[in-house]
Structure formats: C-alpha cells, structure tokens
Design a protein around this motif. Structure first.
Motif, PDB file in Angstrom:
ATOM      1  N   ILE A 222       4.313  -2.131   2.955  1.00  0.00           N
ATOM      2  CA  ILE A 222       3.354  -1.099   2.521  1.00  0.00           C
ATOM      3  C   ILE A 222       2.111  -1.137   3.403  1.00  0.00           C
ATOM      4  N   ALA A 223       1.655  -2.341   3.747  1.00  0.00           N
ATOM      5  CA  ALA A 223       0.500  -2.472   4.649  1.00  0.00           C
ATOM      6  C   ALA A 223       0.795  -1.777   5.978  1.00  0.00           C
ATOM      7  N   GLU A 224       2.009  -1.938   6.450  1.00  0.00           N
ATOM      8  CA  GLU A 224       2.443  -1.317   7.708  1.00  0.00           C
ATOM      9  C   GLU A 224       2.404   0.209   7.582  1.00  0.00           C
ATOM     10  N   VAL A 225       2.942   0.739   6.483  1.00  0.00           N
ATOM     11  CA  VAL A 225       2.950   2.191   6.268  1.00  0.00           C
ATOM     12  C   VAL A 225       1.516   2.718   6.241  1.00  0.00           C
ATOM     13  N   ILE A 226       0.645   2.002   5.541  1.00  0.00           N
ATOM     14  CA  ILE A 226      -0.764   2.434   5.426  1.00  0.00           C
ATOM     15  C   ILE A 226      -1.408   2.514   6.807  1.00  0.00           C
ATOM     16  N   GLU A 227      -1.258   1.455   7.600  1.00  0.00           N
ATOM     17  CA  GLU A 227      -1.935   1.445   8.907  1.00  0.00           C
ATOM     18  C   GLU A 227      -1.361   2.509   9.838  1.00  0.00           C
ATOM     19  N   ARG A 228      -0.038   2.671   9.830  1.00  0.00           N
ATOM     20  CA  ARG A 228       0.562   3.678  10.729  1.00  0.00           C
ATOM     21  C   ARG A 228       0.169   5.087  10.281  1.00  0.00           C
ATOM     22  N   ILE A 238       4.903   6.309  -0.465  1.00  0.00           N
ATOM     23  CA  ILE A 238       5.629   5.069  -0.770  1.00  0.00           C
ATOM     24  C   ILE A 238       6.622   5.337  -1.891  1.00  0.00           C
ATOM     25  N   LEU A 239       7.881   5.089  -1.613  1.00  0.00           N
ATOM     26  CA  LEU A 239       8.931   5.267  -2.624  1.00  0.00           C
ATOM     27  C   LEU A 239       8.973   4.060  -3.562  1.00  0.00           C
ATOM     28  N   HIS A 240       9.434   4.307  -4.775  1.00  0.00           N
ATOM     29  CA  HIS A 240       9.744   3.277  -5.796  1.00  0.00           C
ATOM     30  C   HIS A 240       8.901   2.004  -5.706  1.00  0.00           C
ATOM     31  N   LEU A 241       7.592   2.142  -5.915  1.00  0.00           N
ATOM     32  CA  LEU A 241       6.725   0.960  -5.890  1.00  0.00           C
ATOM     33  C   LEU A 241       7.093   0.015  -7.027  1.00  0.00           C
ATOM     34  N   SER A 242       7.324  -1.235  -6.667  1.00  0.00           N
ATOM     35  CA  SER A 242       7.641  -2.256  -7.659  1.00  0.00           C
ATOM     36  C   SER A 242       6.590  -3.362  -7.672  1.00  0.00           C
ATOM     37  N   SER A 243       6.038  -3.715  -6.527  1.00  0.00           N
ATOM     38  CA  SER A 243       5.069  -4.821  -6.461  1.00  0.00           C
ATOM     39  C   SER A 243       3.655  -4.363  -6.803  1.00  0.00           C
ATOM     40  N   MET A 249      -4.556  -2.521  -2.166  1.00  0.00           N
ATOM     41  CA  MET A 249      -4.622  -1.989  -0.792  1.00  0.00           C
ATOM     42  C   MET A 249      -4.277  -0.495  -0.757  1.00  0.00           C
ATOM     43  N   ILE A 250      -3.433  -0.050  -1.697  1.00  0.00           N
ATOM     44  CA  ILE A 250      -3.133   1.386  -1.783  1.00  0.00           C
ATOM     45  C   ILE A 250      -4.393   2.139  -2.214  1.00  0.00           C
ATOM     46  N   ALA A 251      -5.073   1.613  -3.228  1.00  0.00           N
ATOM     47  CA  ALA A 251      -6.300   2.258  -3.728  1.00  0.00           C
ATOM     48  C   ALA A 251      -7.346   2.331  -2.622  1.00  0.00           C
ATOM     49  N   SER A 252      -7.453   1.246  -1.874  1.00  0.00           N
ATOM     50  CA  SER A 252      -8.458   1.200  -0.810  1.00  0.00           C
ATOM     51  C   SER A 252      -8.098   2.174   0.321  1.00  0.00           C
ATOM     52  N   ALA A 253      -6.818   2.293   0.652  1.00  0.00           N
ATOM     53  CA  ALA A 253      -6.385   3.252   1.683  1.00  0.00           C
ATOM     54  C   ALA A 253      -6.693   4.683   1.244  1.00  0.00           C
ATOM     55  N   LYS A 254      -6.424   4.975  -0.027  1.00  0.00           N
ATOM     56  CA  LYS A 254      -6.716   6.321  -0.540  1.00  0.00           C
ATOM     57  C   LYS A 254      -8.223   6.609  -0.460  1.00  0.00           C
ATOM     58  N   ARG A 255      -9.036   5.628  -0.821  1.00  0.00           N
ATOM     59  CA  ARG A 255     -10.498   5.800  -0.731  1.00  0.00           C
ATOM     60  C   ARG A 255     -10.942   6.062   0.708  1.00  0.00           C
ATOM     61  N   ASP A 256     -10.241   5.427   1.651  1.00  0.00           N
ATOM     62  CA  ASP A 256     -10.559   5.612   3.076  1.00  0.00           C
ATOM     63  C   ASP A 256     -10.106   6.976   3.609  1.00  0.00           C
ATOM     64  N   GLY A 257      -9.361   7.709   2.794  1.00  0.00           N
ATOM     65  CA  GLY A 257      -8.903   9.021   3.247  1.00  0.00           C
ATOM     66  C   GLY A 257      -7.548   9.018   3.922  1.00  0.00           C
ATOM     67  N   LEU A 302      -0.924   3.625 -12.719  1.00  0.00           N
ATOM     68  CA  LEU A 302      -0.692   5.033 -13.062  1.00  0.00           C
ATOM     69  C   LEU A 302      -1.930   5.627 -13.717  1.00  0.00           C
ATOM     70  N   GLN A 303      -2.482   4.872 -14.670  1.00  0.00           N
ATOM     71  CA  GLN A 303      -3.607   5.411 -15.438  1.00  0.00           C
ATOM     72  C   GLN A 303      -4.879   5.579 -14.604  1.00  0.00           C
ATOM     73  N   ASP A 304      -5.031   4.727 -13.582  1.00  0.00           N
ATOM     74  CA  ASP A 304      -6.240   4.896 -12.758  1.00  0.00           C
ATOM     75  C   ASP A 304      -5.994   5.790 -11.534  1.00  0.00           C
ATOM     76  N   GLY A 305      -4.776   6.326 -11.406  1.00  0.00           N
ATOM     77  CA  GLY A 305      -4.498   7.296 -10.350  1.00  0.00           C
ATOM     78  C   GLY A 305      -4.048   6.693  -9.025  1.00  0.00           C
ATOM     79  N   THR A 306      -3.917   5.352  -8.967  1.00  0.00           N
ATOM     80  CA  THR A 306      -3.436   4.732  -7.716  1.00  0.00           C
ATOM     81  C   THR A 306      -1.977   5.129  -7.457  1.00  0.00           C
ATOM     82  N   ILE A 307      -1.187   5.168  -8.546  1.00  0.00           N
ATOM     83  CA  ILE A 307       0.198   5.659  -8.469  1.00  0.00           C
ATOM     84  C   ILE A 307       0.177   7.119  -8.910  1.00  0.00           C
TER      85      ILE A 307
END
Length: 447
Positions: A222-228, A238-243, A249-257, A302-307
């Motif tokens: 996921i870190a790789e997908v975010i940076e690329r 990101i498909l089928h997030l389980s971890s 890091m997803i929330a932070s990437a979204k905040r970064d745009g 889900l509830q905070d919008g990260t997913i």
C-alpha cells in the motif's frame, strides 16, 4: 401533477432518498426516476406498488468487485448465476474483474469476447474492469476507449498464470499512462517479497495461514501504491483492504491530496481469525480475514472516511478447489462467496454499532458508483436509473447455502442468522424475476 401518468409508482413510509428516509411516492418513466413527491400526493401510475410498513425502498447496490469467471471458468461461476445472486441481494450493477476468466480482460479482443458471452445472460447491469499486466501497456488506451472502468493490477502472483503481476516500477509506468487519459488503477496490494519471507501456510490451522499473509505485506504494498500515485498524479484505488495498520498512512496520503480511494469487504468486517475453525477453507481469501481488534479498526476507518466503500470481492471456485476433504489452507483456492449476502451482512453488524441504514447504503451503493464514475446509479434521486431494492431491515433469516443463487454451494456464512431481507429488486423500473435477463452491458461514461 396527478394528470401525469408514470410507468410505475412506488409509495411507502420509508423511501431512502438523498435527503434520508421519508414517506414518499416515486414516479418512474422510461426506466428513470422522474418524480419524488411527498406520500399522499397521489401520483398516477400504470403500475402502483404500495410498500409494506416494514419495508424500506433503497437504491440498488453497486458492487464494483466481482469475479464472474466467464468465459473459461464457468464451472466456478458465470454471468447468469452471478447476476441472479446479485439481484437476490439487492445489487443492480456489478463490475466484473478482468480475471479469473480465460482469456483475461487485457486486450480489446478479449473484452469483446467477454461481452459476447455476457450479452444474453445478465439479469442486472454489468460493466468491466480491464487488466494491467506486463507487456500490455499499448492495450490500456484502446480498452479505456472501449469502455472499461479502469485497470486492475497485482503486486504479487495473482493465483492464475494467465494474469501475471506487475512490479512497482511497471505499475508506476502504467499509472503514468492511465493519468494521460484520466483512468484509474485498482490494485491488489500485497508485497511479493514480504510473502516470500513469511512462514509457509501448509496445514489446516487458520493461524498458520494467517501468518503466511502478514499485515506487513499489505502495508508495504500500500505504501508503494501511495508513493507511485503521488509521483504520477494518477488515480489509484486499494482493493479489499484487510490490514488496519495501513489506515494512518492512507489517511495521511488523502490529506496530502494523493488521488486515493479504498474499499473493504464484508468478510473483513464481519468475521474474525479467532473464530475460524481448523480446516474451514470457505474462509480462505487473500489478503486474509484478520483478528477481532483489526476488524474494529476497519469499522472505525469506514466511519471516519478513510475507507470509502464496501464491495463483495465475490471470488468463487468449484468445491474441489476448496480442498474440503483435507482442509489444507495452502492448497485451497482463496476466495469468499458472498455476492447475495453483502447488504444483510453489513446491516447486521452496523445496527449493533448504531450505524444507520442510510450510511450502509452510502457505502454499498453511492460510494462504489462514485468510484466507477457511474453518474446514473447508486442513489434514489431524480434522473437516476430506477434501480431499487425493497428491503425489510428487521426481518431475520438463517443463511442456507443450498438456497443461494451463486453456482457453487459454499460460503463461510452458511447457518449464520442475519438481519435484513431483500424482498424484491427492480432494474430500470422492472422487477428482476431471474427468468428474463434484462441487464445491460454498461460502459465507462456511457460510451
């Protein structure tokens, strides 16, 4: 207004519109929602349906993650059985994954073949994802122009040899290509090196299998997908997030745009590793169902919008591929069959958590429709397709695998008691009867 006649009018105390659940009358003409009025206005219709007091009218759900496996592996599933199962679960649109059909949807010719096969078998609307594999960069634009909704890639072995995975550099190169025509890269994010270093999964203990697909493999990928995605400016999903580790890091990437969206699935939100019996390979999927604590954090995400959304990742196979005799998690095919059950599964969990039905439907209809940029699906609103589910949220039922409509009678939910029954499903204002396939093969942006 009462002079005007509609093809269909549905009246009820509980109609889930974009303004919430309210007493309304919905007028349908030409397969579209053309009127939404307060209950009592007396809209005239050629056909009039009065909902029962315990029924709520929902927009049809949109499931953007389904493996139909036709052509080539029709003994696993097929368009007729998959779309019947979807309709029985209130799903009115699916988008089919580019694998595990043979051939996979990696060229325009292969897409054409898939459409020809699906044509007369779809009971609901069906769209298609394309596939990004080594060497098919030149096929991406033609597939996009032919109406695929985006492109799926894997960062490790996909499970089938005809759909090879990309390494991170190849993924980045394809992302840059997709950026040039504003398409979307959807990624199975598990890192192959991390999986290679993890313990071997052999045997019938779930714990051993879980250790073989560590959270670290997901986190790293996921870190790789975010940076690329950050470097290329491409849209990524990101498909089928389980971890749940990956949520910060997803929330932070979204905040970064970073243009990033994320889905999870009913099995990660309703099941937990601690309760999976030895040899119960119906529960095997990749990435795996993790611990109860992980599950709680996914709900929080889900509830905070990260997913962003919840989709099935219905990935069936034949019973023999599940190695039911030995229950060996290393040998069994990975995939959970839940296409028909998603709404009831999520609603059963959500209501315990005090999450309203409107929110569940947003995660399972509006948000997946947004992901695929389906501008006429996923909401009960004027101008949208008249795709509906009549849902009885307080009625309970026990899952009986032999009565489900998907092809192979296996699911980890067999025998479970769930809340919420889909009593009827409408596609463009007509009841889906499971006899006459009226689904359309849809294309990105209606091209």
């Amino acid at each position: 207004m009462s002079e005007e006649r509609f093809d269909l009018v549905i009246r009820g105390q509980r109609i889930l519109t974009t303004a919430g659940i309210a007493p309304r009358e919905v007028g349908v003409r030409g397969g579209k929602i053309v009127a939404i009025e307060p209950l009592g206005n007396g809209l005239a219709g050629t056909e009039i349906i009065e909902l029962a007091d315990d029924e709520t009218l929902l927009p049809g759900l949109v499931d953007t993650h389904v493996h139909v496996n036709e052509p080539g592996r029709t003994e696993w599933e097929g368009f007729a059985s998959a779309t019947r199962a979807a309709a029985a679960g209130g799903v009115t649109t699916i988008i089919d994954m580019p694998l595990n059909s043979v051939p996979p949807t990696t060229t325009v010719a292969n897409l054409k073949l898939k459409r020809e096969v699906a044509e007369d078998q779809a009971f609901i609307d069906v769209g298609f994802w394309g596939g990004a594999i080594p060497g098919n960069k030149a096929d991406l634009r033609p597939l996009h122009d032919d109406g695929v909704f985006g492109f799926k890639c894997f960062l490790l072995h996909s499970g089938v040899d005809e759909f090879p995975h990309l390494d991170a550099d190849e993924m980045e190169e394809d992302m840059a290509e997709l950026k040039s025509f504003d398409s979307l890269m959807i990624v199975h994010a598990e890192d192959s090196h991390a999986i290679d270093r993890a313990p071997h999964p052999g045997g019938d203990h779930y714990e051993t299998f879980l250790a073989s697909r560590p959270r670290g493999a997901e986190n790293k990928a996921i870190a790789e997908v975010i940076e690329r995605a950050r470097w290329t400016g491409a849209r990524a999903h990101i498909l089928h997030l389980s971890s749940s580790d990956a949520l910060p890091m997803i929330a932070s990437a979204k905040r970064d745009g970073v243009k990033l969206t994320v889905e999870t699935c009913p099995h990660y939100l309703t099941l937990m590793a601690e309760e999976i019996p030895d040899g119960a390979t119906a529960y095997k999927c990749c990435p795996p169902i993790r611990e109860a604590s992980n599950r709680e954090l996914l709900w929080q995400g889900l509830q905070d919008g990260t997913i962003d959304c919840i989709v099935s990742d219905h990935s069936p196979s034949t019973l023999d591929l599940k190695d039911l005799e030995n229950g060996d998690f290393a040998v069994a095919w990975g995939g959970v069959s839940s296409l028909q059950l998603g709404l009831s599964l999520i609603w059963s969990e959500a209501r315990h958590r005090g999450i309203p039905l409107e929110q569940v439907v947003s995660w399972m209809a509006e948000k997946p429709a947004n992901l695929a940029r389906l501008t006429n699906k996923g909401q009960l609103a004027l101008g949208y397709d008249a795709d509906f589910a009549v849902f009885a949220p307080d009625e309970a039922f026990v899952v009986d695998v032999s009565k489900l409509k998907h092809k192979n009678p296996i699911t980890p939910y067999d025998g479970k008691t769930l809340a919420g029954v889909v009593r009827k499903t409408f596609l463009r204002g007509a009841v889906v009867d499971g006899q006459t396939p009226t689904g359309k093969l849809i294309r990105r942006g209606g091209v």
